[in-house]
Design an enzyme around this catalytic site. Structure first.
Site, PDB file in Angstrom:
ATOM      1  N   LEU A  36       0.968  -1.311   0.239  1.00 43.21           N
ATOM      2  CA  LEU A  36      -0.129  -0.066   0.129  1.00 43.21           C
ATOM      3  C   LEU A  36       0.966   1.121  -0.033  1.00 43.21           C
ATOM      4  CD1 LEU A  36      -2.812  -1.037   2.525  1.00 43.21           C
ATOM      5  CD2 LEU A  36      -2.394  -1.748   0.197  1.00 43.21           C
TER       6      LEU A  36
ATOM      7  N   ARG B   3       1.628  14.681   6.596  1.00 41.82           N
ATOM      8  CA  ARG B   3       2.538  15.206   7.728  1.00 41.82           C
ATOM      9  C   ARG B   3       3.691  15.381   7.155  1.00 41.82           C
ATOM     10  NH1 ARG B   3       1.101  10.897  11.990  1.00 41.82           N
ATOM     11  NH2 ARG B   3       2.927  11.679  13.042  1.00 41.82           N
TER      12      ARG B   3
ATOM     13  N   ASN C  66       0.454  -1.900  15.957  1.00 38.95           N
ATOM     14  CA  ASN C  66       0.248  -2.609  14.851  1.00 38.95           C
ATOM     15  C   ASN C  66       1.338  -2.116  13.812  1.00 38.95           C
ATOM     16  OD1 ASN C  66      -0.620  -3.332  12.220  1.00 38.95           O
ATOM     17  ND2 ASN C  66      -2.306  -1.871  12.059  1.00 38.95           N
TER      18      ASN C  66
HETATM   19  C1  UD1 Z   1      -1.326   2.551   9.749  1.00 41.79           C
HETATM   20  C2  UD1 Z   1      -2.347   1.828  10.514  1.00 41.79           C
HETATM   21  C3  UD1 Z   1      -2.010   1.812  11.858  1.00 41.79           C
HETATM   22  C4  UD1 Z   1      -0.402   1.198  11.768  1.00 41.79           C
HETATM   23  C5  UD1 Z   1       0.360   2.030  10.879  1.00 41.79           C
HETATM   24  C6  UD1 Z   1       1.899   1.173  10.731  1.00 41.79           C
HETATM   25  C7  UD1 Z   1      -4.600   1.906   9.175  1.00 41.79           C
HETATM   26  C8  UD1 Z   1      -5.980   2.798   9.378  1.00 41.79           C
HETATM   27  N1  UD1 Z   1      -3.763   2.240  10.391  1.00 41.79           N
HETATM   28  O1  UD1 Z   1      -1.335   4.008  10.287  1.00 41.79           O
HETATM   29  O2  UD1 Z   1      -2.603   1.057  12.671  1.00 41.79           O
HETATM   30  O3  UD1 Z   1      -0.088   1.320  13.219  1.00 41.79           O
HETATM   31  O4  UD1 Z   1      -0.315   2.170   9.868  1.00 41.79           O
HETATM   32  O5  UD1 Z   1       2.779   2.097  10.072  1.00 41.79           O
HETATM   33  O6  UD1 Z   1      -4.215   1.290   8.417  1.00 41.79           O
HETATM   34  N2  UD1 Z   1      -2.323   4.286   2.072  1.00 41.79           N
HETATM   35  C9  UD1 Z   1      -2.644   4.067   0.798  1.00 41.79           C
HETATM   36  N3  UD1 Z   1      -3.972   4.710   0.212  1.00 41.79           N
HETATM   37  C10 UD1 Z   1      -4.838   5.228   1.572  1.00 41.79           C
HETATM   38  C11 UD1 Z   1      -4.140   5.491   2.598  1.00 41.79           C
HETATM   39  C12 UD1 Z   1      -2.877   4.928   2.773  1.00 41.79           C
HETATM   40  O7  UD1 Z   1      -2.245   3.323  -0.144  1.00 41.79           O
HETATM   41  O8  UD1 Z   1      -5.816   5.790   0.854  1.00 41.79           O
HETATM   42  C13 UD1 Z   1      -0.901   3.664   2.220  1.00 41.79           C
HETATM   43  C14 UD1 Z   1       0.142   5.029   2.528  1.00 41.79           C
HETATM   44  O9  UD1 Z   1       0.777   5.272   1.240  1.00 41.79           O
HETATM   45  C15 UD1 Z   1       1.071   4.139   3.369  1.00 41.79           C
HETATM   46  C16 UD1 Z   1       0.283   3.036   4.088  1.00 41.79           C
HETATM   47  O10 UD1 Z   1      -1.061   2.664   3.373  1.00 41.79           O
HETATM   48  O11 UD1 Z   1       2.102   3.574   3.059  1.00 41.79           O
HETATM   49  C17 UD1 Z   1      -0.210   3.289   5.528  1.00 41.79           C
HETATM   50  O12 UD1 Z   1      -1.080   4.511   5.627  1.00 41.79           O
HETATM   51  P1  UD1 Z   1      -0.722   5.701   6.594  1.00 41.79           P
HETATM   52  O13 UD1 Z   1      -1.604   6.674   6.186  1.00 41.79           O
HETATM   53  O14 UD1 Z   1       0.680   5.910   6.762  1.00 41.79           O
HETATM   54  O15 UD1 Z   1      -1.464   5.056   7.923  1.00 41.79           O
HETATM   55  P2  UD1 Z   1      -0.786   5.265   9.421  1.00 41.79           P
HETATM   56  O16 UD1 Z   1      -1.767   6.372   9.981  1.00 41.79           O
HETATM   57  O17 UD1 Z   1       0.796   5.224   9.315  1.00 41.79           O
END
Ligand code: UD1
Ligand code: MG
Length: 469
Positions: free
Chosen positions: A24, A31, A184
């Site tokens: 993902l 941020r 997580n």
């Molecule tokens: C997420 C988890 C959190 C975990 C953390 C670990 C969720 C809701 N939360 O939070 O529990 O502790 O990762 O690092 O999953 N992304 C997409 N599409 C989107 C949103 C995000 O591809 O619409 C991808 C981002 O590019 C990223 C990853 O998913 O690589 C995680 O997304 P991010 O927004 O960083 O979530 P966290 O707040 O870190």
């Protein structure tokens, strides 16, 4: 949601199903306060996403799907040589759950989806293997870590058996939940197509108004599916990058991993905290790297090499026993064994130094070959030239003067270049010449007495003289 029946459980169990990585990487990374996609920011010498893709490869995944969205074109262009990756576009970034849903058309049969986050670069292939095994034994699995400072990561709550009960995002957590230090890591092994059923039922009922993958995993657990919690032996693997401070932290850890491998292989780093090291760099045994050195790209350093403080070296090879003096810059250079370079030397792409050549301070060499034993001790510029075993003499006893060697010039063996002197483009100096005047472009400079041949000399001289002469 009612618990799944045993029949449903075995139907959705994915033992034997092929392992497919889903990375993902579509999020905006707000941020980071950046114009660039978050997963393109570099840590440990590579974009964040490269580390996750490599872990997926090393875990032997049958396919790698990468979900991109924010600045998707830029991300795909940066990975244009990753031919083993299938790119999936998430047009609107509606959350991690929505991101995984985009992979549904690509996961039609039974598969085990190894879900990685593009912003969690320290993940190891072994961890993915452990998650897959746990999932294949039950239903799904996720990586968790216990951190002293859990920050903004999702908190994990286990059930009585130690499996997942619930994940709560930090921003949605109560004060008590925030005190939980088990987090997580954002890395999961989930059975497809079963997980998609839970993803389709998600609602954006949270602080960010997003569709959370964590809610789908929690829903599966609530439905009676066993989601094993795999505790990371190295909790650093759980660290994600959401801002620049986290990027700096992860960068240091990735460099430290590389340093460890090289140090255990027999190289000395005198001040490792100030050393920058790319992932492909090799450093041979008994080499010593001083403080504030940068080694990057495809740099290969042989055995017993000394690299002094402040050297900056990219895409270069350095032969055994060479010494790089402080503050030298080498980019795309090949330095032979036993050479001495610097201080303050600049070797540009295509600079080739033969064995034991010497390049001193304020010497710049571009696309030129300096033959074995040749010396350019100070203040010289060599561009597109070939220099065989020559010496540049820059010091007249009072001051130092520059030597300039033009494009495609050829300096014959044992030439002495007495500065200030300039050898023009395409000019040639004859071997053994002492050059004290400028050589015009295209000219041949010969400075030595004409050869005299004495016919029949050996017959006239006393016996045994031939061997002594
Ligand atoms: C997420 C988890 C959190 C975990 C953390 C670990 C969720 C809701 N939360 O939070 O529990 O502790 O990762 O690092 O999953 N992304 C997409 N599409 C989107 C949103 C995000 O591809 O619409 C991808 C981002 O590019 C990223 C990853 O998913 O690589 C995680 O997304 P991010 O927004 O960083 O979530 P966290 O707040 O870190
Ligand atoms: Mg994140």
């Amino acid at each position: 949601m009612s618990p799944a029946s045993p029949a449903q459980r075995s139907a959705s169990s994915s033992s034997g199903a092929s392992r497919v990585a889903v990375v993902l990487a579509a999020g905006k990374g707000t941020r980071m306060k950046s114009e660039r996609a978050k997963v393109l920011h570099e840590a440990g010498g590579r974009p964040l996403l490269a580390w996750a893709l490599d872990a997926a490869r090393a875990a032997g995944c049958a396919r790698i799907l990468a979900v991109v969205g924010h600045a998707a074109g830029e991300v795909r262009a940066a990975f244009s040589d990753a031919v083993d990756v299938t790119w999936i576009e998430q047009r609107e970034q509606l959350g991690t759950g929505h991101a995984l849903l985009q992979a549904e058309p690509h996961l039609t049969g039974e598969a085990l989806a190894l879900v990685l986050s593009g912003d969690v670069p320290l993940v190891r292939a072994e961890t993915l293997g452990r998650l897959a095994e746990e999932a294949e034994r039950g239903w799904g699995a996720m990586a968790v870590a216990t951190l002293a400072e859990p920050g903004a990561l999702g908190r994990v709550i286990a059930d009585a058996r130690g499996d997942l009960a619930r994940i709560v995002e930090a921003r949605d957590a109560t004060r008590d939940e925030l005190a939980i230090r088990r987090v997580n890591a954002g890395i999961y092994a989930l059975p497809a197509p079963a997980i998609f059923g839970f993803l389709h039922r998600l609602s954006p009922d949270n602080d960010q108004g997003e569709l959370y993958l964590t809610d789908a995993v929690t829903a599966a657990a609530c439905a009676g599916h066993r989601v094993a919690l795999v505790e990371l032996e190295d909790p650093d693997e759980a660290l994600g990058v959401n801002d620049r401070l986290e990027l700096a932290r992860v960068h240091r850890l990735l460099v430290a991993r590389k340093l460890r491998v090289l140090a255990l292989g027999g190289a000395t780093f005198l001040d490792p905290d100030t050393t920058a090291l790319g992932p492909e760099v090799e450093v041979g045994r008994d080499s010593v790297v001083h403080a504030s050195v940068t080694l990057s790209g495809a740099t290969r350093i042989g055995q017993g090499v000394t690299i002094h403080a402040g050297a900056w070296i990219r895409d270069s090879t350095i032969g055994a026993g060479a010494v790089i003096e402080p503050y030298s810059v080498l980019d795309g250079a090949a330095v032979g064994a036993g050479c001495r370079v610097g201080p303050f030397a600049r070797l540009r792409p295509g600079a080739v130094l033969g064995e034991k050549a010497k390049v001193g301070n304020f010497v710049e060499i571009k696309n030129s070959t300096l033959g074995a034993g040749a010396k350019a001790n100070h203040l010289a510029y060599l561009g597109d030239a070939t220099v065989g075993g020559a010496i540049t003499c820059n010091y007249d006893g009072q001051a130092k003067h520059p030597t300039t060697i033009g494009e495609r010039a050829f300096i014959g063996s044992d030439t002495m270049l007495v500065a200030p002197v300039e050898v023009g483009d395409n000019a040639v100096t004859a071997a053994g010449s002492v050059i004290t005047q400028d050589v015009p472009a295209g000219a041949l400079a010969v400075e030595r007495t004409r050869q005299r041949n004495v016919p029949g000399w050996s017959k006239r001289r006393p016996r045994g003289a031939a061997r002594r002469s």
